[in-house]
Scaffold this motif. Structure first.
Motif, PDB file in Angstrom:
ATOM      1  N   ARG B  72       7.760   2.012  10.529  1.00  0.00           N
ATOM      2  CA  ARG B  72       8.697   2.637  11.459  1.00  0.00           C
ATOM      3  C   ARG B  72       8.634   4.139  11.262  1.00  0.00           C
ATOM      4  O   ARG B  72       8.304   4.617  10.183  1.00  0.00           O
ATOM      5  CB  ARG B  72      10.122   2.169  11.100  1.00  0.00           C
ATOM      6  N   PHE B  73       8.994   4.864  12.285  1.00  0.00           N
ATOM      7  CA  PHE B  73       9.102   6.310  12.115  1.00  0.00           C
ATOM      8  C   PHE B  73      10.392   6.637  11.373  1.00  0.00           C
ATOM      9  O   PHE B  73      11.475   6.288  11.826  1.00  0.00           O
ATOM     10  CB  PHE B  73       9.115   7.015  13.478  1.00  0.00           C
ATOM     11  N   ILE B  74      10.241   7.289  10.274  1.00  0.00           N
ATOM     12  CA  ILE B  74      11.467   7.686   9.564  1.00  0.00           C
ATOM     13  C   ILE B  74      11.582   9.194   9.527  1.00  0.00           C
ATOM     14  O   ILE B  74      12.387   9.751   8.801  1.00  0.00           O
ATOM     15  CB  ILE B  74      11.503   7.123   8.135  1.00  0.00           C
ATOM     16  N   TRP B  75      10.720   9.852  10.285  1.00  0.00           N
ATOM     17  CA  TRP B  75      10.745  11.300  10.433  1.00  0.00           C
ATOM     18  C   TRP B  75      10.786  11.998   9.087  1.00  0.00           C
ATOM     19  O   TRP B  75       9.923  11.817   8.263  1.00  0.00           O
ATOM     20  CB  TRP B  75      11.858  11.722  11.373  1.00  0.00           C
ATOM     21  N   PHE B  76      11.777  12.790   8.840  1.00  0.00           N
ATOM     22  CA  PHE B  76      11.702  13.638   7.654  1.00  0.00           C
ATOM     23  C   PHE B  76      12.248  12.995   6.390  1.00  0.00           C
ATOM     24  O   PHE B  76      12.422  13.669   5.386  1.00  0.00           O
ATOM     25  CB  PHE B  76      12.418  14.972   7.922  1.00  0.00           C
ATOM     26  N   ASP B  77      12.499  11.690   6.438  1.00  0.00           N
ATOM     27  CA  ASP B  77      13.059  11.032   5.257  1.00  0.00           C
ATOM     28  C   ASP B  77      12.158  11.157   4.046  1.00  0.00           C
ATOM     29  O   ASP B  77      12.635  11.333   2.928  1.00  0.00           O
ATOM     30  CB  ASP B  77      13.300   9.546   5.547  1.00  0.00           C
ATOM     31  N   ASN B  78      10.853  11.070   4.252  1.00  0.00           N
ATOM     32  CA  ASN B  78       9.950  11.222   3.113  1.00  0.00           C
ATOM     33  C   ASN B  78      10.123  12.588   2.485  1.00  0.00           C
ATOM     34  O   ASN B  78      10.097  12.745   1.269  1.00  0.00           O
ATOM     35  CB  ASN B  78       8.499  11.059   3.557  1.00  0.00           C
ATOM     36  N   TYR B  79      10.296  13.579   3.324  1.00  0.00           N
ATOM     37  CA  TYR B  79      10.388  14.936   2.799  1.00  0.00           C
ATOM     38  C   TYR B  79      11.701  15.164   2.071  1.00  0.00           C
ATOM     39  O   TYR B  79      11.745  15.811   1.028  1.00  0.00           O
ATOM     40  CB  TYR B  79      10.175  15.945   3.924  1.00  0.00           C
ATOM     41  N   THR B  80      12.775  14.612   2.617  1.00  0.00           N
ATOM     42  CA  THR B  80      14.049  14.773   1.900  1.00  0.00           C
ATOM     43  C   THR B  80      14.026  13.978   0.616  1.00  0.00           C
ATOM     44  O   THR B  80      14.614  14.373  -0.392  1.00  0.00           O
ATOM     45  CB  THR B  80      15.240  14.321   2.760  1.00  0.00           C
ATOM     46  N   ARG B  81      13.301  12.856   0.655  1.00  0.00           N
ATOM     47  CA  ARG B  81      13.184  12.077  -0.569  1.00  0.00           C
ATOM     48  C   ARG B  81      12.519  12.903  -1.658  1.00  0.00           C
ATOM     49  O   ARG B  81      12.876  12.839  -2.828  1.00  0.00           O
ATOM     50  CB  ARG B  81      12.368  10.821  -0.272  1.00  0.00           C
ATOM     51  N   MET B  82      11.535  13.693  -1.246  1.00  0.00           N
ATOM     52  CA  MET B  82      10.852  14.539  -2.215  1.00  0.00           C
ATOM     53  C   MET B  82      11.824  15.488  -2.899  1.00  0.00           C
ATOM     54  O   MET B  82      11.698  15.784  -4.078  1.00  0.00           O
ATOM     55  CB  MET B  82       9.779  15.374  -1.523  1.00  0.00           C
ATOM     56  N   LEU B  83      12.785  15.989  -2.126  1.00  0.00           N
ATOM     57  CA  LEU B  83      13.719  16.950  -2.696  1.00  0.00           C
ATOM     58  C   LEU B  83      14.554  16.304  -3.793  1.00  0.00           C
ATOM     59  O   LEU B  83      14.960  16.962  -4.741  1.00  0.00           O
ATOM     60  CB  LEU B  83      14.635  17.510  -1.609  1.00  0.00           C
ATOM     61  N   PHE B 282       1.261   2.846  -6.130  1.00  0.00           N
ATOM     62  CA  PHE B 282       2.545   2.359  -5.645  1.00  0.00           C
ATOM     63  C   PHE B 282       2.460   1.893  -4.192  1.00  0.00           C
ATOM     64  O   PHE B 282       3.452   1.477  -3.619  1.00  0.00           O
ATOM     65  CB  PHE B 282       3.608   3.451  -5.759  1.00  0.00           C
ATOM     66  N   GLN B 283       1.281   1.963  -3.615  1.00  0.00           N
ATOM     67  CA  GLN B 283       1.044   1.539  -2.237  1.00  0.00           C
ATOM     68  C   GLN B 283       1.926   2.278  -1.240  1.00  0.00           C
ATOM     69  O   GLN B 283       2.138   1.806  -0.142  1.00  0.00           O
ATOM     70  CB  GLN B 283       1.289   0.029  -2.067  1.00  0.00           C
ATOM     71  N   GLU B 284       2.443   3.437  -1.642  1.00  0.00           N
ATOM     72  CA  GLU B 284       3.314   4.149  -0.689  1.00  0.00           C
ATOM     73  C   GLU B 284       2.532   5.284  -0.070  1.00  0.00           C
ATOM     74  O   GLU B 284       2.715   6.454  -0.413  1.00  0.00           O
ATOM     75  CB  GLU B 284       4.544   4.682  -1.411  1.00  0.00           C
ATOM     76  N   MET B 285       1.651   4.920   0.828  1.00  0.00           N
ATOM     77  CA  MET B 285       0.757   5.916   1.392  1.00  0.00           C
ATOM     78  C   MET B 285       1.516   6.955   2.209  1.00  0.00           C
ATOM     79  O   MET B 285       1.105   8.111   2.267  1.00  0.00           O
ATOM     80  CB  MET B 285      -0.306   5.231   2.249  1.00  0.00           C
ATOM     81  N   ALA B 286       2.608   6.568   2.812  1.00  0.00           N
ATOM     82  CA  ALA B 286       3.346   7.528   3.630  1.00  0.00           C
ATOM     83  C   ALA B 286       3.967   8.605   2.756  1.00  0.00           C
ATOM     84  O   ALA B 286       3.876   9.799   3.044  1.00  0.00           O
ATOM     85  CB  ALA B 286       4.417   6.801   4.428  1.00  0.00           C
ATOM     86  N   TYR B 287       4.599   8.180   1.684  1.00  0.00           N
ATOM     87  CA  TYR B 287       5.206   9.159   0.776  1.00  0.00           C
ATOM     88  C   TYR B 287       4.120  10.042   0.181  1.00  0.00           C
ATOM     89  O   TYR B 287       4.282  11.252   0.052  1.00  0.00           O
ATOM     90  CB  TYR B 287       5.989   8.423  -0.309  1.00  0.00           C
ATOM     91  N   GLY B 288       3.001   9.419  -0.172  1.00  0.00           N
ATOM     92  CA  GLY B 288       1.886  10.199  -0.692  1.00  0.00           C
ATOM     93  C   GLY B 288       1.412  11.224   0.320  1.00  0.00           C
ATOM     94  O   GLY B 288       1.102  12.366  -0.025  1.00  0.00           O
ATOM     95  N   ALA B 289       1.374  10.820   1.586  1.00  0.00           N
ATOM     96  CA  ALA B 289       0.947  11.756   2.619  1.00  0.00           C
ATOM     97  C   ALA B 289       1.901  12.933   2.712  1.00  0.00           C
ATOM     98  O   ALA B 289       1.476  14.086   2.870  1.00  0.00           O
ATOM     99  CB  ALA B 289       0.848  11.046   3.963  1.00  0.00           C
ATOM    100  N   SER B 290       3.190  12.663   2.605  1.00  0.00           N
ATOM    101  CA  SER B 290       4.130  13.790   2.692  1.00  0.00           C
ATOM    102  C   SER B 290       3.973  14.705   1.492  1.00  0.00           C
ATOM    103  O   SER B 290       4.030  15.935   1.619  1.00  0.00           O
ATOM    104  CB  SER B 290       5.565  13.284   2.824  1.00  0.00           C
ATOM    105  N   LEU B 291       3.747  14.126   0.325  1.00  0.00           N
ATOM    106  CA  LEU B 291       3.474  14.966  -0.850  1.00  0.00           C
ATOM    107  C   LEU B 291       2.241  15.826  -0.603  1.00  0.00           C
ATOM    108  O   LEU B 291       2.201  16.997  -0.976  1.00  0.00           O
ATOM    109  CB  LEU B 291       3.260  14.087  -2.083  1.00  0.00           C
TER     110      LEU B 291
END
Lengths: 469, 320, 386
Positions: B72-83, B282-291
């Protein structure tokens, strides 16, 4: 305009080179023997089934031959299916498989894969039940309990029992003789006879005592001697080899870092284990620390194989780790009266994304039946099917000069760790990574406060488990 | 500066073209320029743009191979998660720490070695150049094993040598302080490309500039500072840029080195390594992409600064 | 120098001699310094070479010397026994084993004090049973002392067989030669592509005024910023769609479209080449292509050769992408993947790991060394022909 022609000419040269590269590369043209080209979907050509090896065992040279033999035999027997073998080394297998899955190029069959390997890909395996029903596969040859081992919480049956690897103590007879010590017992309940003749229980305190006697420095002092020099150890008494934190801790009794409600816990017996072993590594020196483990002395982790470790707790698949003939196997010591011999179990699984599940299941059943004898010898795994077990060990004897007491292995099969030390956890990969951090910390650095680190581990694991929603 | 001014004099000053008069020529030039750039432009569009945009799109989703259908599109959630992810800050700090340690050496040492190799007084230059470059040709996996064995405090040669001259060798690979130095040594050792590129640059400095400098009475050091270095400055700029990028992306060596045993207390968990872990383990390619994209921005900012500063010290035979 | 000319003739010869001597001393000392530096630099290689020639036993034996050696062994009753140098004295007495009695009882048949070379049959913690290789019939000798403190007689014994074994690549139906060939093939095609395309693009970036060129160049360089891992998965997906997985194409073709590293490098190098010659040629009526071919390329040759060499080394080092594209075709894999697999398989044989790493080095190093000629030879253009 002449100049433009020159430019065009130049571009033509470039593009012709491209065409040469496209069409003329030996790779694209030559179909190597035994390889199938990407098979079309029409029924005219054989269906291609890709078998991905590397998540567990299977990438070692001795094992390659056995697998290739089975593949060739299968392809001969089946005209409608072409089995293609893909071997990737264990340390990159997971990444490679992830890449393939993400790009939509996943293989059909994966294996041999153990509990840990499949946890990394939870939910991506096909339910075998419909395939079993439609093909009429006979499940009665298996002990129902072993079949249930592969039932997911969702109810799907993702694998069938294939190979089991009990664990036990490998011990080096030469080193025991040199120290003047009796060999460890070969049966649960048997006592151990100390050098002065007294009989004691075969437990971890005894293990510690003889472990220290079997740890020697360069001048010949053992670890009980006050002149012992920990900076120059040439022989260690004991090491739990080739496993991770949970695998080690489970020797003090099976447990888990996560309880029934998804909370992080540090089981008491595991806490005891880490304290015990931390002392063993840094105070009493009868187990090696990371520096020694990575050194040439212990062959970068294969402590028992180096001949410089008197005892090691490892699984059956390591029966060839030590090339000498002066070793035998013994039962695991007891902790608080209980023996736990951790278990590995391998099988083959079909990817849910596979386009040819029926064909893949045909291959799977072949691997489990006709292919099993060859494969089991190659992987060093005990057949899960009891009917095959007796024959299995006699063939294993061919690999060893000396007579190894395989009854120990069979006996240890009766003391598996339940829950399995590789069992699933929420947010499995992240949790495993955090646990590994803990492990490398206390084994790599002296003076670590184990209890404090365990509490920190619990906090972090709780956060990690909570993330998985 | 006086020497270089006199030596370079004619090169530096370019007549300014009057505007408007050469428009046709300019357009002609532009067309030719674009023609020459076309291979890259095509390749960029086909092989780079699409995959890169794909990763950007990934970073706005919760793509995970374990449940691809639920993406799903979660938009900037990955980025805020990084914070809110403490490991992000910790790993970034480690990367910066290593950067500060390694960057100066990564620039200076190749220059020093190239200067040595370029010296007129050196015999067998080709042999030396090849041998200094040789470590770079060792595949990473082998190099890491070699150093792992070489630096092992118990059985490795490094500490044995140090011991023979009376120094107690440190715990190179398990001590949180010393492991960075160990990684630094390995990194500098295999930095062959920088040596060769700088050397190639030094060798191409026209001889007459050296003669001119000698006539001016310049000694070896003055010549080096005022003739060699400025002439080689574009190449130093190249190495500097690559070193920055490389250090910000640094993770493979410790990753392979500590894959089995684990690193001392997580001290080599660099930012790119955390990225890699998220992406694959961790198979979290989306989070990795945002990193990855945040790393992109960091490197972009850093490089843009270098690019902006270059007019102050990089001598280029032409200015745009 | 002005000074020398004003000297009288006799002293002139002397000063020339002095100068020459100074030249030699300078050359000698600089070269010596370089050698010292090189020795330190290549110390790990010494470790590699030494380890590659050792036996398995020697590697895990902490008392062994640094260089490949084998301790003398003695064959006795089907076993290979280590031969040690055994001192017999009042602290470490020894007895001959007479008639198989407990050795302390055979008190009279004790061994004379001295230093003997004996083979260790049965090690004990505080004693040992030896046999004399020169006279095994004399029976066992019981010795009191710690055998670990004894020295073995190490002979220099390089195990060249390790190389033969590694060459055969026991894990595969092909040999090391196949890996080398694969790598060179991939490198070769890639080099052609990259040289042509990168030269064109770098020329475009450096010699032409294009609106937005600065932006384009930054865009080019920024393609390196994103960690390769991240782009690899979508790129892999792309190549799956093309059907190129399992071939060399993904490893070769993209290089025909220039890559940022080489373009950046060539452009920077072009920056050091003055434009005067371009302009002269332009005045003579040459078009951009002619300028490129006749003026730029000869001066750019050292940099182009560098590109070729770097790409060759890149082909030897690149690991993850060849791995994922060629995982189904082991016979097509380049050396980096082959070596990694080898390391994983033979992790327990450190000697073989070093062997294979060294074998992989020989050809690239040789090529690199030979190619250096082109560096120095090509640099003749010292400036503008006025």
């Amino acid at each position: 305009m002449k100049k433009h022609l020159q430019v065009l000419l130049g571009l033509l040269v470039v593009s012709s080179l491209l065409l040469v590269a496209c069409g003329g590369t030996p790779a694209a043209n030559t179909a190597a023997p035994g390889e199938a080209t990407t098979a079309p979907e029409e029924p005219s050509g054989p269906v291609e089934v890709r078998w991905f090896v590397g998540l567990g065992a299977g990438a070692q040279p001795e094992q390659l031959a056995g697998q290739e033999e089975v593949v060739a035999a299968f392809n001969e027997a089946h005209d409608d299916i072409e089995l293609v073998l893909e071997i990737v080394q264990n340390d990159v297998a997971s990444d490679t498989l992830s890449t393939q899955i993400a790009a939509g190029n996943a293989p059909d069959i994966v294996g041999p894969v153990g509990v840990e390997g499949s946890n990394l890909f939870t939910g991506l395996f096909a339910d075998l039940q419909p395939l079993i029903d439609s093909s009429g596969y006979d499940l009665s040859v298996y002990d129902p309990a072993t079949v249930e081992f592969y039932r997911e919480p969702s109810g799907a049956l993702t694998g069938l029992p294939f190979a089991v690897y009990p664990s036990f103590i490998y011990y080096n007879t030469t080193l025991f003789d040199e120290a003047g010590l009796e060999y460890p017992p070969h049966s649960v309940g048997d006592p151990y006879v100390m050098p002065d003749g007294t009989e004691v229980d075969w437990d971890y305190d005894t293990l510690r005592e003889i472990g220290m006697l079997l740890t020697v420095d360069a001048s010949g002092n053992d670890a009980t001697n006050e002149d012992f020099d920990p900076a120059n150890i040439v022989q260690f008494g004991y090491h739990t080899q080739f496993t991770d934190a949970r695998g080690e801790a489970t020797q003090f009794g099976a447990a888990s870092f996560v309880d029934g409600s998804g909370n992080a816990v540090i089981p008491d017996n595991w806490r005891a284990y880490f304290n015990f072993t931390n002392e063993a590594v840094w105070t009493d020196y009868w187990q090696p620390n990371n520096t020694y483990l990575n050194s040439d002395l212990l062959l970068a982790g294969n402590a028992f194989g180096s001949g410089n470790a008197a005892m090691a707790a490892i699984h059956l698949w390591c029966h060839g780790c030590y090339s000498g003939a002066d070793f035998d196997i013994a039962v695991m010591p007891a902790y608080n009266g209980e023996v736990t011999a951790k278990l590995h179990a391998d099988t083959f699984k079909i990817m849910d994304s596979s386009a040819n599940k029926e064909a893949a299941f045909t291959v799977l059943s072949y691997l489990l039946d006709e292919g099993a004898p060859t494969l089991l010898i190659a992987y060093g795994g005990m057949p899960a099917r009891q009917s095959l077990q007796a024959d299995y060990f006699s063939t294993l004897d061919d690999a060893h000069e000396q007579q190894i007491d395989w009854d120990v292995a069979i006996e240890m099969l009766g003391y598996p760790d339940n829950p399995n030390h590789q069992s699933n956890m929420p947010n499995f990969a992240r949790a495993t990574e955090r646990i590994n951090e803990f492990q490398s910390l206390w084994r790599g650095t002296a003076g670590v406060d184990i209890d404090a680190e365990l509490d920190a581990l619990q906090t972090d694991l709780q956060a990690i488990f909570d993330e998985a929603n | 500066m006086a020497i270089s001014e006199r030596v370079f004099g004619s090169f530096r000053r370019k007549p300014k073209e009057p505007r408007g008069r050469l428009t046709n020529l300019e357009r002609h030039e532009t067309r030719w320029g674009l023609l020459f750039l076309s291979p890259w432009i095509i390749g960029f569009l086909v092989f780079i743009l699409l995959p890169t945009l794909a990763t950007l799109v990934f970073s706005f989703t919760d793509f995970n191979i374990l449940h691809v259908e639920d993406t799903r599109f979660i938009w900037f959630d990955n980025y805020t998660r990084m914070l809110n992810d403490p490991i992000v800050t910790q790993s970034l700090v480690r990367t910066l720490k290593f950067f500060v340690m390694a960057f100066p050496l990564a620039i200076i040492i190749p220059i020093a070695i190239s200067a040595l190799l370029n010296s007129e007084n050196l015999r067998f230059r080709r042999l030396f150049a090849t041998l200094f470059y040789m470590p770079y040709m060792v595949p990473l996996v082998s190099a890491v094993l070699i150093w792992g064995g070489f630096l092992n405090p118990a059985t490795g040669w490094m500490n044995k040598f140090l011991g023979s001259i009376g120094i107690q060798g440190p715990d190179w690979l398990q001590s949180t302080t010393w492991v960075y130095w160990a990684l630094l040594i390995v990194g500098l050792w295999s930095n062959g490309n920088a040596i060769i590129t700088t050397l190639a640059g030094m060798e191409s400095v026209p001889r007459e500039l050296f003669e001119a400098a000698k006539i001016e009475g310049a000694g070896a050091i003055a010549t080096f500072m005022n003739v060699t270095l400025p002439m080689v400055s574009p190449i130093i700029f190249y190495n500097l840029t690559l070193a920055s990028i490389g250090l910000f992306q640094y993770f493979l060596e410790p990753y392979v080195l500590f894959a089995q045993a684990g690193d001392p207390g997580g001290s080599t968990l660099f930012y790119p390594m955390y990225l890699f872990q998220n992406f694959f383990q961790f198979q979290e390619m989306a989070y990795g992409a945002s990193l990855a994209w945040v790393l992109f921005l960091i490197i972009l900012a850093f490089t843009a600064v270098w690019f902006g500063l270059r007019r102050f010290w990089v001598y280029e035979a032409e200015r745009e | 120098m002005a000074k020398a000319q004003s000297m009288p003739n006799r002293d002139y010869n002397a000063s020339v001699l002095n100068k020459r001597m100074r030249g030699w001393v300078l050359a000698g000392s600089v070269t010596l310094f370089a050698i010292v530096l090189l020795v330190l630099w290549l110390a790990p290689f010494a470790y590699m070479v030494s380890t590659s020639l050792k036996t398995q036993q020697q590697i895990s034996d902490p008392t062994s010397p640094l260089w490949p050696s084998a301790a003398d062994q003695f064959e006795y009753e089907g076993q290979s026994l280590d031969i040690l140098v055994v001192p017999v004295n009042s602290e470490n007495p020894a007895w001959h084993d007479v008639n198989g009695d407990e050795f302390q009882d055979a008190g009279e048949a004790s061994v004379e004090p001295g230093v003997y070379t004996l083979a260790l049959v049965t090690p004990g913690r505080e004693d040992g049973v030896f046999v004399n290789p020169a006279d095994p019939e004399a029976g066992a000798i019981h010795w009191i002392g710690r055998w670990r403190a004894l020295e073995a007689d190490w002979q220099f014994a390089p195990q060249w067989a390790n190389y033969a074994e590694a060459w055969e690549l026991p894990s595969r139906p092909f040999t090391f030669a196949t890996l080398l060939l694969n790598t060179f093939a991939i490198a070769f095609f890639g080099i052609i592509g990259t040289i042509i395309s990168c030269t064109l693009v770098a020329y475009g970036f450096s010699r032409f005024r294009i609106p937005g060129k600065g932006f384009l160049f930054l865009l080019l360089v920024s393609t390196i910023f994103l960690p390769r891992i991240v782009v690899t998965v979508p790129t892999y997906a792309l190549f799956v769609r093309f059907g190129w997985v399992g071939t060399w194409l993904p490893l070769i073709l993209p290089h025909f479209f220039a890559n940022a590293y080489n373009v950046f490098w060539l452009r920077q190098y072009l920056m050091t080449i003055p434009r005067e010659m371009d302009e002269a040629a332009m005045i003579d009526g040459a078009g951009p292509l002619q300028i490129l071919w006749y003026v730029i390329v000869p001066q750019l040759m050292p940099a182009i050769i560098t590109v070729a060499l770097f790409h060759m080394v890149f082909a030897f080092r690149d690991y993850f992408e060849p791995l994922i594209y060629l995982s189904t075709r082991p016979e097509l894999q380049p050396i980096s993947v082959g070596i990694q697999q080898f390391n994983a398989i033979f992790g327990q044989r450190p000697a073989l790991i070093q062997t294979v790493a060294l074998m992989g080095l020989v050809l690239p190093v040789l090529i690199f060394f030979l190619a250096q000629r082109a560096f120095t030879r090509g640099i003749v253009f010292t400036g503008v022909e006025k």
